[in-house]
Design an enzyme around this catalytic site. Structure first.
Site, PDB file in Angstrom:
ATOM      1  NE  ARG A   1      41.066  78.019  10.373  1.00  0.00           N
ATOM      2  CZ  ARG A   1      42.234  77.388  10.469  1.00  0.00           C
ATOM      3  NH1 ARG A   1      43.186  77.595   9.594  1.00  0.00           N
ATOM      4  NH2 ARG A   1      42.448  76.539  11.455  1.00  0.00           N
TER       5      ARG A   1
ATOM      6  N   GLY B   1      40.740  73.694  25.342  1.00  0.00           N
ATOM      7  CA  GLY B   1      41.991  73.262  24.721  1.00  0.00           C
ATOM      8  C   GLY B   1      42.066  71.748  24.571  1.00  0.00           C
TER       9      GLY B   1
ATOM     10  NE  ARG C   1      20.643  59.555  -3.931  1.00  0.00           N
ATOM     11  CZ  ARG C   1      19.326  59.647  -3.721  1.00  0.00           C
ATOM     12  NH1 ARG C   1      18.491  59.574  -4.739  1.00  0.00           N
ATOM     13  NH2 ARG C   1      18.844  59.826  -2.514  1.00  0.00           N
TER      14      ARG C   1
ATOM     15  CE  LYS D   1      16.292  55.915  -2.055  1.00  0.00           C
ATOM     16  NZ  LYS D   1      15.715  56.298  -0.799  1.00  0.00           N
TER      17      LYS D   1
ATOM     18  CG  ASN E   1      16.456  45.375 -21.240  1.00  0.00           C
ATOM     19  OD1 ASN E   1      17.669  45.551 -21.172  1.00  0.00           O
ATOM     20  ND2 ASN E   1      15.658  46.160 -21.939  1.00  0.00           N
TER      21      ASN E   1
HETATM   22  C1  UD1 Z   1      46.950  70.901  17.352  1.00  0.00           C
HETATM   23  C2  UD1 Z   1      48.268  70.771  18.154  1.00  0.00           C
HETATM   24  C3  UD1 Z   1      49.439  71.056  17.230  1.00  0.00           C
HETATM   25  C4  UD1 Z   1      49.414  70.104  16.055  1.00  0.00           C
HETATM   26  C5  UD1 Z   1      48.062  70.181  15.339  1.00  0.00           C
HETATM   27  C6  UD1 Z   1      47.966  69.057  14.301  1.00  0.00           C
HETATM   28  C7  UD1 Z   1      47.690  71.398  20.439  1.00  0.00           C
HETATM   29  C8  UD1 Z   1      47.785  72.444  21.483  1.00  0.00           C
HETATM   30  N1  UD1 Z   1      48.242  71.676  19.276  1.00  0.00           N
HETATM   31  O1  UD1 Z   1      46.896  72.266  16.958  1.00  0.00           O
HETATM   32  O2  UD1 Z   1      50.671  70.894  17.940  1.00  0.00           O
HETATM   33  O3  UD1 Z   1      50.475  70.423  15.163  1.00  0.00           O
HETATM   34  O4  UD1 Z   1      46.975  70.000  16.252  1.00  0.00           O
HETATM   35  O5  UD1 Z   1      46.812  69.158  13.542  1.00  0.00           O
HETATM   36  O6  UD1 Z   1      47.165  70.345  20.702  1.00  0.00           O
HETATM   37  N2  UD1 Z   1      39.550  70.285  20.187  1.00  0.00           N
HETATM   38  C9  UD1 Z   1      38.677  69.874  21.169  1.00  0.00           C
HETATM   39  N3  UD1 Z   1      38.517  70.641  22.280  1.00  0.00           N
HETATM   40  C10 UD1 Z   1      39.198  71.810  22.474  1.00  0.00           C
HETATM   41  C11 UD1 Z   1      40.094  72.227  21.456  1.00  0.00           C
HETATM   42  C12 UD1 Z   1      40.251  71.438  20.329  1.00  0.00           C
HETATM   43  O7  UD1 Z   1      38.045  68.825  21.057  1.00  0.00           O
HETATM   44  O8  UD1 Z   1      38.992  72.434  23.511  1.00  0.00           O
HETATM   45  C13 UD1 Z   1      39.720  69.436  18.996  1.00  0.00           C
HETATM   46  C14 UD1 Z   1      39.374  70.135  17.700  1.00  0.00           C
HETATM   47  O9  UD1 Z   1      38.004  69.922  17.370  1.00  0.00           O
HETATM   48  C15 UD1 Z   1      40.307  69.440  16.715  1.00  0.00           C
HETATM   49  C16 UD1 Z   1      41.517  69.028  17.572  1.00  0.00           C
HETATM   50  O10 UD1 Z   1      41.096  69.090  18.915  1.00  0.00           O
HETATM   51  O11 UD1 Z   1      39.733  68.256  16.193  1.00  0.00           O
HETATM   52  C17 UD1 Z   1      42.728  69.932  17.350  1.00  0.00           C
HETATM   53  O12 UD1 Z   1      42.380  71.242  17.753  1.00  0.00           O
HETATM   54  P1  UD1 Z   1      42.864  72.510  16.953  1.00  0.00           P
HETATM   55  O13 UD1 Z   1      42.368  73.712  17.651  1.00  0.00           O
HETATM   56  O14 UD1 Z   1      42.575  72.352  15.527  1.00  0.00           O
HETATM   57  O15 UD1 Z   1      44.435  72.395  17.221  1.00  0.00           O
HETATM   58  P2  UD1 Z   1      45.580  72.975  16.311  1.00  0.00           P
HETATM   59  O16 UD1 Z   1      45.744  74.428  16.575  1.00  0.00           O
HETATM   60  O17 UD1 Z   1      45.407  72.532  14.925  1.00  0.00           O
END
Ligand code: UD1
Ligand code: CA
Length: 427
Positions: free
Chosen positions: A18, A82, A304, A322, A348
């Site tokens: 997004r 995940g 900066r 900077k 100055n």
């Molecule tokens: C996750 C939680 C949700 C919680 C929310 C809070 C899970 C299944 N769900 O959902 O319960 O309310 O965060 O913000 O955990 N990421 C990885 N590898 C992956 C998938 C994700 O590193 O394979 C990282 C993403 O970059 C991110 C974080 O894990 O920084 C959370 O992943 P995201 O997909 O945003 O989870 P949510 O759906 O927000």
């Protein structure tokens, strides 16, 4: 020194669709610092090692961590299956670790060290095996919901996409931050399932899985919901920037800095400012800087990063600075650029002075060094590398390409010609 037995795992492998960006989400910046930098800084006094899980744009994120955070290690997650799968990537690294693991997200920059410390204390006090941070949201949409048993103890976390209507009505959400008693919890990561609406290995399933193993599972409810504000879009990024800025301005004002107009001033978290300094409207200060006491900064100044300003200085209207050190009682009042410079004290700088620090042909940046008591006339260009020794005076409108000895006058202006009645004669 006894090892602090706390390690952090920061999830940063996700795509960040997004944001609609070629830059990985966790490297988007607020006031000169990437989101991931905020998270790494917030845990730096609590843990002795941080593992950052990288995936999308892994090379760029790894480079950022290696360059800026010597205590940070990156671990590759490819493909990204995940949040539970992400954490499982550190299992080989932490095979023999017997301490606490704090899990955080790389896109949640507002979490504070104070809250994380309390969270950790709560986890230790309860002698808990898994503690999840929760928050109460009026609009809990998109977050995982904290589902409790009738006696109030934790049951599980239901992700929005898997939740029943009753579960969706729950306003207590999973903040995505956890404390784990690693030795007991690690085995769960080898038997998480992806049998859910998203076909992912959910980290949130450690609650129900932990209960099956008779582990102690608890929640810690956050006091200030802003701290878990996550960045998923450019709109979130702008909102988080405001929150981080407001927090900083408030802190500076509480410590004796005057901010004339807090609605137009931006100051980075990593800028220190001494008491009785006044920051005038529309000033933007990013990166790491140190500004002394009794200074006047702005209106409309741009600092900066890499800037150190000593006490009683003035960095005035439309001045950009900077990577520069500026000694006490030195004034850079108007319309100037100071980069890659070392200025002494009691200097100055006239209006419109430029340190020409960059050669675009060779791409080399060079330094301008001004010693104490130097006076630079207006509209001077100091072509770096160049040194102006103590007390020297540069005439207005000069282009300085050589070192100037102490107490000399240097000027490159062509002599003023006056032709009497010239205008009358051509009419
Ligand atoms: C996750 C939680 C949700 C919680 C929310 C809070 C899970 C299944 N769900 O959902 O319960 O309310 O965060 O913000 O955990 N990421 C990885 N590898 C992956 C998938 C994700 O590193 O394979 C990282 C993403 O970059 C991110 C974080 O894990 O920084 C959370 O992943 P995201 O997909 O945003 O989870 P949510 O759906 O927000
Ligand atoms: Ca998220």
């Amino acid at each position: 020194m006894a090892e602090k037995k706390v390690k952090a795992v920061i999830l940063a492998a996700g795509k960040g669709t997004r944001m609609k960006s070629n830059t990985p989400k966790v490297l988007h910046e607020i006031l000169g610092k990437p989101l991931l930098g905020y998270v790494l800084d917030n845990v730096k006094n609590i843990v002795n090692e941080s593992f950052v899980i990288v995936g999308h744009h892994a090379e760029e994120v790894t480079e950022f961590v290696q360059k800026n955070y010597p205590y940070g290690k990156t671990v590759l997650q490819s493909p990204q299956l995940g949040t539970g799968h992400a954490v499982s990537m550190v299992c080989p690294e932490l095979e023999t670790f017997d301490g606490t693991v704090i899990i955080l997200c790389g896109d949640t920059p507002l979490i504070t060290e104070t809250t994380l410390t309390k969270f950790l204390e709560h986890h230790n006090f309860l002698n808990s095996d898994i503690t999840v941070m929760s928050a109460i949201f009026d609009n809990p949409a998109n977050y995982g919901r904290i589902i409790r048993e009738t006696d109030g103890s934790l049951k599980c976390i239901a992700e929005e996409k898997d939740a029943s209507a009753n579960e969706k009505a729950v306003k207590e959400v999973n903040a995505g931050i956890y404390c784990l008693n690693w030795a007991k919890v690690k085995e769960i990561f080898s038997h998480l399932s992806n049998n859910n609406a998203q076909g992912e290995y959910y980290l949130t399933d450690i609650i129900s899985e932990g209960k099956k193993l008779n582990l102690k599972v608890n929640a810690y409810t956050l006091e200030n919901n802003d701290e878990i504000y996550g960045i998923n879009s450019r709109i979130n990024l702008a909102e988080a920037a405001k929150m981080i800025n407001n927090r900083k301005l408030k802190n500076l004002m509480e410590n004796g800095v005057t901010i004339v107009d807090a609605s137009s001033v931006w100051i980075s978290e990593d800028t220190e400012i001494g008491a009785d300094t006044v920051i005038y409207p529309s000033t933007y200060i990013e990166g790491k800087n140190k500004i002394g006491s009794n200074c006047k900064i702005g209106p409309c100044a741009h600092i900066r990063g890499g800037v150190e300003v000593d006490d009683n200085c003035k960095i005035g209207n439309f001045v950009e600075v900077k990577k520069a050190k500026i000694g006490h009682n030195t004034n850079v009042g108007h319309l100037s650029y100071v980069g890659d410079s070392e200025f002494g004290s009691n200097i100055n700088i006239g209006a419109g002075t430029i340190t020409a620090n960059y050669n675009p042909l060779t791409k080399v940046k060079s330094k301008t060094i001004l010693k104490d008591n130097v006076k630079i006339g207006s509209n001077t260009v100091l072509v770096a590398p160049v040194n102006v020794e103590e007390g020297a005076n540069i005439g207005a409108g000069s282009v300085i390409t050589k070192n100037i000895p102490a107490w000399a006058l240097a000027l490159t202006r062509s002599p003023l010609k006056i032709i009497a009645d010239w205008v009358k004669n051509i009419l």
